[in-house]
Enzyme design. Sequence first.
Site, mmCIF file in Angstrom:
data_model
loop_
_atom_site.group_PDB
_atom_site.id
_atom_site.type_symbol
_atom_site.label_atom_id
_atom_site.label_comp_id
_atom_site.label_asym_id
_atom_site.label_seq_id
_atom_site.Cartn_x
_atom_site.Cartn_y
_atom_site.Cartn_z
ATOM 1 N N HIS A 246 -2.953 6.601 -13.330
ATOM 2 C CA HIS A 246 -2.696 5.341 -12.646
ATOM 3 C C HIS A 246 -1.553 4.575 -13.297
ATOM 4 C CE1 HIS A 246 -5.350 4.952 -9.294
ATOM 5 N NE2 HIS A 246 -5.304 3.644 -9.291
ATOM 6 N N ARG A 249 1.322 5.309 -11.283
ATOM 7 C CA ARG A 249 1.197 4.625 -9.984
ATOM 8 C C ARG A 249 1.543 3.147 -10.143
ATOM 9 N NH1 ARG A 249 -1.607 4.908 -4.972
ATOM 10 N NH2 ARG A 249 -3.053 3.205 -4.544
ATOM 11 N N HIS A 272 -3.116 1.036 0.078
ATOM 12 C CA HIS A 272 -4.066 -0.047 -0.138
ATOM 13 C C HIS A 272 -4.573 -0.577 1.201
ATOM 14 C CE1 HIS A 272 -2.300 -1.110 -4.360
ATOM 15 N NE2 HIS A 272 -3.233 -0.178 -4.422
#
Length: 300
Positions: A246, A249, A272
């Site tokens: 992450h 990301r 999202h």
Amino acid sequence: MRISEAAEAFAAHLADVRRLSPATARAYRADLADLARAAGDLEVSEVDLEHLRDWLWRAAQRGDARSTLARRTSSARGFFAWALESGLAGSDPSLRLVTPKKGRTLPRVATADGLAEMLDAARSAAEEGDSIALRDHAILELLYGSGMRVAELCGLDLADLDLDRATARVLGKGSKERVVPFGAPARRAAEAYLVRARPVLAARADDESRALLLGARGRRIGPRAVYDLVARTVGPLVGSSAVGPHALRHSAATHLLDGGADLRAVQEILGHASLGTTQIYTHVSSERLAAAYRLAHPRA
């Protein structure tokens, strides 16, 4: 039916009917198992608001994070709403349960220069022709170049990658499919891996795999191997060895916004469901801007 038995039926409902990911179903099951222990595994119909409050209070006393308490509250609400619909409970005791507010923590983000140096080093290692080095370079470039989640990356099949368009078709949370773009460096790294490394790795397995990314034994790579790779390569850039995919990301999203990308475009790339989730990266950008100002301006 007791809580523990009902929890298993609820987890099956989540996986089979609502099509939630196995990881999400496991989280619900773990939360409800903890509730069963705290409440003495009562009949579902016997659980009331005080049982739930006592359960959350015990969790808070042992130091569970606010995010964990919020997730457990959500687990209880989902479970009792299902129990009410299924006839296992005559009322929903979770309706008056207050959700603890999550503390907002800014994600760890590596600098663009730091990541460029790291990726250059990965490319240099891959040029020597080692299959694992070629694969690792492709993984790092795809994660940072697309901002995809580690589960999305590991779930990619060969047919999901379109090198001509430099896009990947990923299956995100809630089994939602989206197409994400990636840049020229990621495309070159993926091409090198597919031509020079994947056939070598695929030959190590007994059966042919559709997976894009393969482990050392020729089977689909798992998240743990990707976590280890990122911890080893990106960890030093953010000052923590306890860092996962992450981080790339987060870095991709922050650098997109720093470069002027539209917030809704970043939301689409990241997959999202809520724009509010994406907005955390505007705070990261603001923090970085403020830090640069404090360091550079003579009147800061």
